[in-house]
Write an enzyme that holds these catalytic residues in place. Structure first.
Site, PDB file in Angstrom:
ATOM      1  N   LYS A  14       7.172 -10.080  -0.078  1.00 38.23           N
ATOM      2  CA  LYS A  14       7.774  -8.576   0.255  1.00 38.23           C
ATOM      3  C   LYS A  14       7.214  -7.611   0.985  1.00 38.23           C
ATOM      4  O   LYS A  14       7.723  -7.129   1.702  1.00 38.23           O
ATOM      5  CB  LYS A  14       7.724  -7.904  -1.275  1.00 38.23           C
ATOM      6  CG  LYS A  14       8.686  -8.440  -2.572  1.00 38.23           C
ATOM      7  CD  LYS A  14       8.319  -7.551  -3.821  1.00 38.23           C
ATOM      8  CE  LYS A  14       6.843  -7.119  -4.181  1.00 38.23           C
ATOM      9  NZ  LYS A  14       5.943  -8.191  -4.538  1.00 38.23           N
ATOM     10  N   ARG A  88       8.001  -1.280 -11.087  1.00 41.53           N
ATOM     11  CA  ARG A  88       7.706  -2.451 -11.711  1.00 41.53           C
ATOM     12  C   ARG A  88       7.842  -3.042 -13.146  1.00 41.53           C
ATOM     13  O   ARG A  88       7.513  -3.922 -13.815  1.00 41.53           O
ATOM     14  CB  ARG A  88       6.021  -2.691 -11.253  1.00 41.53           C
ATOM     15  CG  ARG A  88       5.549  -3.852 -10.050  1.00 41.53           C
ATOM     16  CD  ARG A  88       4.335  -3.848  -9.878  1.00 41.53           C
ATOM     17  NE  ARG A  88       3.498  -4.736  -9.526  1.00 41.53           N
ATOM     18  CZ  ARG A  88       3.100  -4.987  -8.218  1.00 41.53           C
ATOM     19  NH1 ARG A  88       3.150  -3.710  -7.531  1.00 41.53           N
ATOM     20  NH2 ARG A  88       2.641  -5.861  -7.728  1.00 41.53           N
ATOM     21  N   ARG A 124      -3.788 -16.207   0.722  1.00 37.62           N
ATOM     22  CA  ARG A 124      -3.387 -14.960   1.579  1.00 37.62           C
ATOM     23  C   ARG A 124      -4.710 -14.286   2.044  1.00 37.62           C
ATOM     24  O   ARG A 124      -5.644 -14.590   1.226  1.00 37.62           O
ATOM     25  CB  ARG A 124      -2.674 -14.009   0.670  1.00 37.62           C
ATOM     26  CG  ARG A 124      -2.234 -12.623   1.179  1.00 37.62           C
ATOM     27  CD  ARG A 124      -1.385 -11.923   0.516  1.00 37.62           C
ATOM     28  NE  ARG A 124      -1.661 -11.560  -0.931  1.00 37.62           N
ATOM     29  CZ  ARG A 124      -0.696 -10.973  -1.426  1.00 37.62           C
ATOM     30  NH1 ARG A 124       0.237 -10.789  -1.162  1.00 37.62           N
ATOM     31  NH2 ARG A 124      -0.957 -10.567  -2.679  1.00 37.62           N
ATOM     32  N   ARG A 157      -8.269 -10.529  -0.988  1.00 34.89           N
ATOM     33  CA  ARG A 157      -8.257  -9.452  -2.190  1.00 34.89           C
ATOM     34  C   ARG A 157      -8.765  -9.927  -3.248  1.00 34.89           C
ATOM     35  O   ARG A 157      -8.353 -11.177  -3.759  1.00 34.89           O
ATOM     36  CB  ARG A 157      -6.501  -9.168  -2.346  1.00 34.89           C
ATOM     37  CG  ARG A 157      -6.251  -8.355  -1.283  1.00 34.89           C
ATOM     38  CD  ARG A 157      -4.693  -7.828  -1.744  1.00 34.89           C
ATOM     39  NE  ARG A 157      -4.152  -7.929  -2.962  1.00 34.89           N
ATOM     40  CZ  ARG A 157      -3.150  -7.489  -3.367  1.00 34.89           C
ATOM     41  NH1 ARG A 157      -1.962  -7.545  -2.197  1.00 34.89           N
ATOM     42  NH2 ARG A 157      -2.467  -7.445  -4.507  1.00 34.89           N
ATOM     43  N   ARG A 168      -1.316 -12.077 -12.887  1.00 35.45           N
ATOM     44  CA  ARG A 168      -0.383 -11.252 -12.458  1.00 35.45           C
ATOM     45  C   ARG A 168       1.053 -11.919 -12.425  1.00 35.45           C
ATOM     46  O   ARG A 168       1.769 -11.142 -12.484  1.00 35.45           O
ATOM     47  CB  ARG A 168      -0.874 -11.153 -10.844  1.00 35.45           C
ATOM     48  CG  ARG A 168      -1.934 -10.354 -10.490  1.00 35.45           C
ATOM     49  CD  ARG A 168      -2.589 -10.451  -9.360  1.00 35.45           C
ATOM     50  NE  ARG A 168      -1.572  -9.781  -8.261  1.00 35.45           N
ATOM     51  CZ  ARG A 168      -1.932 -10.284  -6.980  1.00 35.45           C
ATOM     52  NH1 ARG A 168      -2.371 -11.061  -6.580  1.00 35.45           N
ATOM     53  NH2 ARG A 168      -0.824  -9.611  -6.064  1.00 35.45           N
TER      54      ARG A 168
HETATM   55  P1  AMP Z   1       0.487  -5.495  -4.843  1.00 30.61           P
HETATM   56  O1  AMP Z   1      -0.314  -5.185  -3.844  1.00 30.61           O
HETATM   57  O2  AMP Z   1       1.923  -4.702  -4.959  1.00 30.61           O
HETATM   58  O3  AMP Z   1       0.482  -6.726  -5.318  1.00 30.61           O
HETATM   59  O4  AMP Z   1      -0.316  -4.556  -5.918  1.00 30.61           O
HETATM   60  C1  AMP Z   1      -1.345  -4.408  -6.456  1.00 30.61           C
HETATM   61  C2  AMP Z   1      -1.825  -4.173  -7.758  1.00 30.61           C
HETATM   62  O5  AMP Z   1      -1.727  -2.736  -7.829  1.00 30.61           O
HETATM   63  C3  AMP Z   1      -0.894  -4.719  -8.918  1.00 30.61           C
HETATM   64  O6  AMP Z   1      -1.475  -6.045  -9.423  1.00 30.61           O
HETATM   65  C4  AMP Z   1      -1.297  -3.781  -9.914  1.00 30.61           C
HETATM   66  O7  AMP Z   1      -2.306  -3.605 -10.778  1.00 30.61           O
HETATM   67  C5  AMP Z   1      -1.086  -2.465  -9.275  1.00 30.61           C
HETATM   68  N1  AMP Z   1       0.231  -1.679  -8.782  1.00 30.61           N
HETATM   69  C6  AMP Z   1       0.806  -1.846  -7.724  1.00 30.61           C
HETATM   70  N2  AMP Z   1       2.246  -1.196  -7.812  1.00 30.61           N
HETATM   71  C7  AMP Z   1       2.128  -0.838  -9.139  1.00 30.61           C
HETATM   72  C8  AMP Z   1       3.065  -0.417  -9.979  1.00 30.61           C
HETATM   73  N3  AMP Z   1       4.398   0.125  -9.476  1.00 30.61           N
HETATM   74  N4  AMP Z   1       3.077  -0.371 -11.296  1.00 30.61           N
HETATM   75  C9  AMP Z   1       1.896  -0.725 -11.896  1.00 30.61           C
HETATM   76  N5  AMP Z   1       0.896  -1.161 -11.316  1.00 30.61           N
HETATM   77  C10 AMP Z   1       0.756  -1.329  -9.867  1.00 30.61           C
END
Ligand code: AMP
Length: 210
Positions: A14, A88, A124, A157, A168
């Site tokens: 994404k 989410r 990644r 990361r 996750r």
């Molecule tokens: P991402 O970079 O989108 O994979 O997000 C990394 C982490 O940020 C996720 O595993 C969650 O812990 C947190 N996170 C990001 N967006 C959300 C969301 N909309 N709701 C809850 N946690 C989020």
């Protein structure tokens, strides 16, 4: 405001696609993951409250996330926006729909076979300076460990380590995948086969968005 939501498991591409489309088609790309990582780096209140949850691979609370995104969206009243990583959960989606100006126009689901996601995530790497994503096997940088875009250092990361990735993916299945039905019921759901090469996925997305 014109809002498109990108939905998909972690590792479905994404973020990579959203960054490219935003540059090409003039969308504002909002990644809640990037916002949280920036908040952690700056040491803000939200960053401090979210860090341990993110490191465990769980979701930050709906109340924190809804406030965060509403604050940013309220400053972009006329923009074309791609939301990457928000909503989410169903309550997060309902929060967007509660306000006529932030109602979602299109939700695009990124479909990838579950077995491939672990390899995509653990390989990644991201630039610690500009956030540009790479993959050691599928999308390597020209010079190993160095960002093609800004010359920054590429890092893994903390939440892309194998044990956190398993959490996750589980969290995605339980808390986020119900959103597919949520948007299907609203007749705003589209799907792309995100296993295809990056340029093919980009073309499919362009067709849906234009
Ligand atoms: P991402 O970079 O989108 O994979 O997000 C990394 C982490 O940020 C996720 O595993 C969650 O812990 C947190 N996170 C990001 N967006 C959300 C969301 N909309 N709701 C809850 N946690 C989020």
């Amino acid at each position: 405001m014109n809002i498109t939501v990108f939905l998909g498991a972690p590792g479905s591409g994404k973020g990579t696609q959203a960054k490219r489309l935003a540059e090409r088609l003039g969308f504002v790309h909002l990644s809640t993951g990037d916002m949280l990582r920036a908040a952690i780096q700056k040491g803000t209140d939200v960053g401090k409250r979210a860090k341990a949850t993110i490191d465990r691979g769980e979701l930050v609370s709906d109340s924190i996330m809804i406030e965060l995104i509403q604050n940013v969206l309220s400053e972009l009243p006329k923009a074309k926006v791609i939301l990457d990583g928000f909503p989410r959960t169903v309550p997060q989606a309902q929060a967007l729909d509660q306000n006529a100006s932030t109602k979602v126009n299109k939700a695009i689901s990124f479909h990838v076979d579950a077995q491939k996601l672990v390899e995509r995530l653990t390989g990644r790497r991201i630039c610690e300076k500009c956030g540009e994503p790479f993959h050691v096997k599928f999308m390597p940088s020209k010079v190993a460990g160095v960002c093609d875009k800004c010359g920054g250092k590429l890092i893994q990361r903390a939440d892309d380590s194998e044990d956190v990735v398993v959490t996750r993916l589980d969290v995605y299945q339980k808390q986020t995948s119900p959103l597919l039905n949520y948007y299907k019921d609203q007749e705003s759901l589209f799907q792309v086969e995100a296993d295809a090469p990056v340029d093919t996925v980009q073309n499919d997305l362009t067709k849906i968005l234009s």
